[in-house]
Design a protein around this motif. Structure first.
Motif, PDB file in Angstrom:
ATOM      1  N   ALA A 168     -46.977 -34.230 -43.436  1.00  0.00           N
ATOM      2  CA  ALA A 168     -46.488 -33.587 -42.205  1.00  0.00           C
ATOM      3  C   ALA A 168     -46.433 -34.606 -41.064  1.00  0.00           C
ATOM      4  CB  ALA A 168     -47.402 -32.419 -41.832  1.00  0.00           C
ATOM      5  N   ALA A 169     -47.420 -35.495 -41.006  1.00  0.00           N
ATOM      6  CA  ALA A 169     -47.455 -36.512 -39.938  1.00  0.00           C
ATOM      7  C   ALA A 169     -46.234 -37.428 -40.038  1.00  0.00           C
ATOM      8  CB  ALA A 169     -48.746 -37.319 -40.025  1.00  0.00           C
ATOM      9  N   LYS A 170     -45.833 -37.751 -41.269  1.00  0.00           N
ATOM     10  CA  LYS A 170     -44.681 -38.635 -41.465  1.00  0.00           C
ATOM     11  C   LYS A 170     -43.406 -37.999 -40.897  1.00  0.00           C
ATOM     12  CE  LYS A 170     -42.591 -42.199 -43.295  1.00  0.00           C
ATOM     13  NZ  LYS A 170     -42.931 -43.584 -42.983  1.00  0.00           N
ATOM     14  N   ILE A 171     -43.223 -36.723 -41.165  1.00  0.00           N
ATOM     15  CA  ILE A 171     -42.018 -36.046 -40.655  1.00  0.00           C
ATOM     16  C   ILE A 171     -42.080 -35.900 -39.138  1.00  0.00           C
ATOM     17  CG2 ILE A 171     -40.606 -33.949 -40.794  1.00  0.00           C
ATOM     18  CD1 ILE A 171     -40.644 -35.751 -43.349  1.00  0.00           C
ATOM     19  N   MET A 172     -43.277 -35.579 -38.629  1.00  0.00           N
ATOM     20  CA  MET A 172     -43.429 -35.502 -37.165  1.00  0.00           C
ATOM     21  C   MET A 172     -43.040 -36.827 -36.519  1.00  0.00           C
ATOM     22  SD  MET A 172     -47.082 -33.814 -36.423  1.00  0.00           S
ATOM     23  CE  MET A 172     -47.673 -32.804 -37.739  1.00  0.00           C
ATOM     24  N   ALA A 173     -43.430 -37.945 -37.158  1.00  0.00           N
ATOM     25  CA  ALA A 173     -43.122 -39.264 -36.591  1.00  0.00           C
ATOM     26  C   ALA A 173     -41.614 -39.431 -36.437  1.00  0.00           C
ATOM     27  CB  ALA A 173     -43.701 -40.364 -37.480  1.00  0.00           C
ATOM     28  N   LEU A 174     -40.853 -38.967 -37.443  1.00  0.00           N
ATOM     29  CA  LEU A 174     -39.392 -39.081 -37.371  1.00  0.00           C
ATOM     30  C   LEU A 174     -38.849 -38.196 -36.257  1.00  0.00           C
ATOM     31  CD1 LEU A 174     -38.576 -38.884 -41.208  1.00  0.00           C
ATOM     32  CD2 LEU A 174     -39.047 -40.916 -39.807  1.00  0.00           C
ATOM     33  N   GLU A 175     -39.362 -36.977 -36.197  1.00  0.00           N
ATOM     34  CA  GLU A 175     -38.829 -36.017 -35.218  1.00  0.00           C
ATOM     35  C   GLU A 175     -39.187 -36.387 -33.779  1.00  0.00           C
ATOM     36  OE1 GLU A 175     -38.954 -32.085 -38.141  1.00  0.00           O
ATOM     37  OE2 GLU A 175     -40.151 -32.112 -36.321  1.00  0.00           O
ATOM     38  N   LEU A 176     -40.358 -36.981 -33.580  1.00  0.00           N
ATOM     39  CA  LEU A 176     -40.864 -37.188 -32.217  1.00  0.00           C
ATOM     40  C   LEU A 176     -40.599 -38.600 -31.671  1.00  0.00           C
ATOM     41  CD1 LEU A 176     -44.182 -35.175 -32.628  1.00  0.00           C
ATOM     42  CD2 LEU A 176     -42.180 -34.510 -31.282  1.00  0.00           C
ATOM     43  N   ALA A 177     -40.060 -39.475 -32.525  1.00  0.00           N
ATOM     44  CA  ALA A 177     -39.776 -40.848 -32.055  1.00  0.00           C
ATOM     45  C   ALA A 177     -38.876 -40.860 -30.819  1.00  0.00           C
ATOM     46  CB  ALA A 177     -39.175 -41.676 -33.192  1.00  0.00           C
ATOM     47  N   PRO A 178     -37.804 -40.048 -30.774  1.00  0.00           N
ATOM     48  CA  PRO A 178     -36.945 -40.085 -29.576  1.00  0.00           C
ATOM     49  C   PRO A 178     -37.692 -39.699 -28.302  1.00  0.00           C
ATOM     50  CG  PRO A 178     -35.844 -38.927 -31.386  1.00  0.00           C
ATOM     51  CD  PRO A 178     -37.268 -39.141 -31.804  1.00  0.00           C
ATOM     52  N   ALA A 179     -38.767 -38.935 -28.426  1.00  0.00           N
ATOM     53  CA  ALA A 179     -39.539 -38.531 -27.238  1.00  0.00           C
ATOM     54  C   ALA A 179     -40.614 -39.567 -26.895  1.00  0.00           C
ATOM     55  CB  ALA A 179     -40.189 -37.166 -27.481  1.00  0.00           C
ATOM     56  N   GLY A 180     -40.668 -40.670 -27.642  1.00  0.00           N
ATOM     57  CA  GLY A 180     -41.658 -41.706 -27.358  1.00  0.00           C
ATOM     58  C   GLY A 180     -43.048 -41.360 -27.866  1.00  0.00           C
ATOM     59  N   ILE A 181     -43.123 -40.396 -28.774  1.00  0.00           N
ATOM     60  CA  ILE A 181     -44.432 -40.007 -29.328  1.00  0.00           C
ATOM     61  C   ILE A 181     -44.567 -40.631 -30.722  1.00  0.00           C
ATOM     62  CG2 ILE A 181     -45.918 -38.085 -30.028  1.00  0.00           C
ATOM     63  CD1 ILE A 181     -44.374 -36.330 -27.984  1.00  0.00           C
ATOM     64  N   ARG A 182     -45.560 -41.493 -30.871  1.00  0.00           N
ATOM     65  CA  ARG A 182     -45.837 -42.091 -32.176  1.00  0.00           C
ATOM     66  C   ARG A 182     -46.857 -41.220 -32.920  1.00  0.00           C
ATOM     67  NH1 ARG A 182     -48.656 -46.147 -32.013  1.00  0.00           N
ATOM     68  NH2 ARG A 182     -49.236 -46.148 -29.814  1.00  0.00           N
ATOM     69  N   VAL A 183     -46.664 -41.077 -34.231  1.00  0.00           N
ATOM     70  CA  VAL A 183     -47.564 -40.234 -35.023  1.00  0.00           C
ATOM     71  C   VAL A 183     -47.997 -41.024 -36.255  1.00  0.00           C
ATOM     72  CG1 VAL A 183     -47.860 -38.020 -36.204  1.00  0.00           C
ATOM     73  CG2 VAL A 183     -46.242 -38.195 -34.294  1.00  0.00           C
ATOM     74  N   ASN A 184     -49.278 -41.187 -36.429  1.00  0.00           N
ATOM     75  CA  ASN A 184     -49.811 -41.953 -37.565  1.00  0.00           C
ATOM     76  C   ASN A 184     -51.010 -41.247 -38.181  1.00  0.00           C
ATOM     77  OD1 ASN A 184     -48.244 -44.604 -37.514  1.00  0.00           O
ATOM     78  ND2 ASN A 184     -48.909 -44.435 -35.372  1.00  0.00           N
ATOM     79  N   SER A 185     -51.294 -41.611 -39.424  1.00  0.00           N
ATOM     80  CA  SER A 185     -52.512 -41.131 -40.081  1.00  0.00           C
ATOM     81  C   SER A 185     -53.418 -42.318 -40.360  1.00  0.00           C
ATOM     82  CB  SER A 185     -52.193 -40.474 -41.429  1.00  0.00           C
ATOM     83  OG  SER A 185     -51.260 -39.459 -41.275  1.00  0.00           O
ATOM     84  N   VAL A 186     -54.704 -42.044 -40.333  1.00  0.00           N
ATOM     85  CA  VAL A 186     -55.711 -43.042 -40.676  1.00  0.00           C
ATOM     86  C   VAL A 186     -56.450 -42.489 -41.893  1.00  0.00           C
ATOM     87  CG1 VAL A 186     -57.946 -43.931 -39.893  1.00  0.00           C
ATOM     88  CG2 VAL A 186     -55.955 -44.026 -38.375  1.00  0.00           C
ATOM     89  N   ALA A 187     -56.666 -43.348 -42.876  1.00  0.00           N
ATOM     90  CA  ALA A 187     -57.286 -42.889 -44.114  1.00  0.00           C
ATOM     91  C   ALA A 187     -58.611 -43.609 -44.346  1.00  0.00           C
ATOM     92  CB  ALA A 187     -56.331 -43.127 -45.283  1.00  0.00           C
ATOM     93  N   PRO A 188     -59.707 -43.029 -43.852  1.00  0.00           N
ATOM     94  CA  PRO A 188     -61.003 -43.672 -44.094  1.00  0.00           C
ATOM     95  C   PRO A 188     -61.418 -43.543 -45.558  1.00  0.00           C
ATOM     96  CG  PRO A 188     -61.144 -42.033 -42.299  1.00  0.00           C
ATOM     97  CD  PRO A 188     -59.847 -41.813 -43.026  1.00  0.00           C
ATOM     98  N   GLY A 189     -62.184 -44.526 -46.009  1.00  0.00           N
ATOM     99  CA  GLY A 189     -62.920 -44.384 -47.262  1.00  0.00           C
ATOM    100  C   GLY A 189     -64.229 -43.665 -46.952  1.00  0.00           C
ATOM    101  N   SER A 190     -65.253 -43.918 -47.756  1.00  0.00           N
ATOM    102  CA  SER A 190     -66.527 -43.215 -47.571  1.00  0.00           C
ATOM    103  C   SER A 190     -67.283 -43.805 -46.382  1.00  0.00           C
ATOM    104  CB  SER A 190     -67.368 -43.339 -48.846  1.00  0.00           C
ATOM    105  OG  SER A 190     -66.645 -42.795 -49.929  1.00  0.00           O
TER     106      SER A 190
END
Ligand SMILES: NC(=O)c1ccc[n+]([C@@H]2O[C@H](COP(=O)([O-])OP(=O)(O)OC[C@H]3O[C@@H](n4cnc5c(N)ncnc54)[C@H](OP(=O)(O)O)[C@@H]3O)[C@@H](O)[C@H]2O)c1
Length: 259
Positions: A168-190
């Motif tokens: 979902a974050a990946k699609i949001m990033a595409l949709e919100l780029a024109p508004a200057g909103i960057r969307v990323n995920s962080v994937a922690p290990g343990s």
């Protein structure tokens, strides 16, 4: 490196302990004004005081249960009332439920979909208009390496919700780029911190967990909340201006994905 985060407004869900608290402290340390939320008011107030005392930043504590449908808007309204805007959203609320898939119930799925996915999607939807008003922003989802790749049996609830969050974050990033909103995920290990789930597992089974670390953690240790926070703070800043739609592991080499 000056991240130029002074006076930015950050909202961190699940900010009373563990990874969320580490992120809130790191953002406050960079000069952000920070709103944190969790359900347990006493812990949340204590965390806000501790972060404020350590950094001198203004920290707003808003006790809410984000699985309650109306809570996200209440949280955002309160942050807007006190700070006048929101520039950064870190969705850290979440948890794990381990059991064999065959034994999972509809109630289990409803519970974890709410906690690990819908709570964060809803909060993000509520924040987007405020970010658009500021001309942009940065949204960060705290996912897991086990949303990127298989972590093993008993994790279907966790995997399904965390991988849905990353997509979902990946699609949001595409949709919100024109508004200057960057969307990323962080994937922690343990990640181990006092009182956290890995800390409890180490107390319960020190030998088993020592073997787990030897077998699974190339750096020979668990991660810390501060190490996750360092990546989040960078992604929140304009120094990460070209990074959107990414899912970045912070796992000491624990993950096996080559992408
Ligand atoms: N620890 C790890 O090894 C690890 C690894 C990969 C990913 N992650 C992810 O990182 C995030 C944080 O993990 P953590 O280990 O720091 O978790 P944690 O210690 O369980 O902390 C969770 C935080 O969220 C709050 N919270 C829980 N349910 C809530 C709800 N319904 N509404 C509002 N707040 C709620 C908790 O406070 P209250 O209980 O008072 O509400 C607490 O502040 C999670 O999304 C987790 O899946 C963790």
């Amino acid at each position: 490196m000056d991240l130029k985060l002074s006076d930015r407004v950050a909202l961190v869900s699940g900010g009373s302990r563990g990874i969320g608290k580490g992120i809130a402290r790191a953002l406050a340390g960079e000069g952000c004004r920070v709103a944190i939320c969790a359900r347990t008011k006493a812990d949340l107030d204590a965390a806000a005081r501790e972060i404020g005392d350590a950094t001198g930043a203004q920290v707003l504590a808003v006790p809410v249960d984000l699985t309650d449908r109306s809570a996200a808007q209440r949280l955002v309204d309160r942050a807007l009332e006190v700070f006048g805007g929101v520039d950064i959203l870190v969705n850290s609320v979440g948890g794990n439920r381990r059991k064999p898939f065959e034994q999972t119930t509809d109630e289990d799925w409803d519970e974890l979909l709410q906690l690990n996915l819908l709570a964060s999607l809803r909060l993000t939807r509520c924040v987007i208009p405020a970010m658009k008003e500021r001309g942009g922003g940065s949204v960060i989802f705290i996912a897991s390496i086990w949303g990127r790749e298989a972590g093993g049996p008993n994790l279907s609830l966790y995997h399904a919700t965390k991988s849905a969050m990353i997509s979902a974050a990946k699609i949001m990033a595409l949709e919100l780029a024109p508004a200057g909103i960057r969307v990323n995920s962080v994937a922690p290990g343990s990640v181990r911190f006092p009182g956290g789930s890995w800390d409890r597992r180490v107390q319960d089974d020190p030998e088993g967990m020592a073997k787990f670390v030897r077998d699974s953690m190339p750096l020979g240790r668990f991660g810390t909340a501060d190490e996750v926070a360092n990546l989040v703070v960078f992604l929140a800043s304009d120094r990460a201006s070209l990074i959107t739609g990414a899912c970045i592991p912070v796992d000491g080499g624990q993950g096996k994905s080559i992408i």
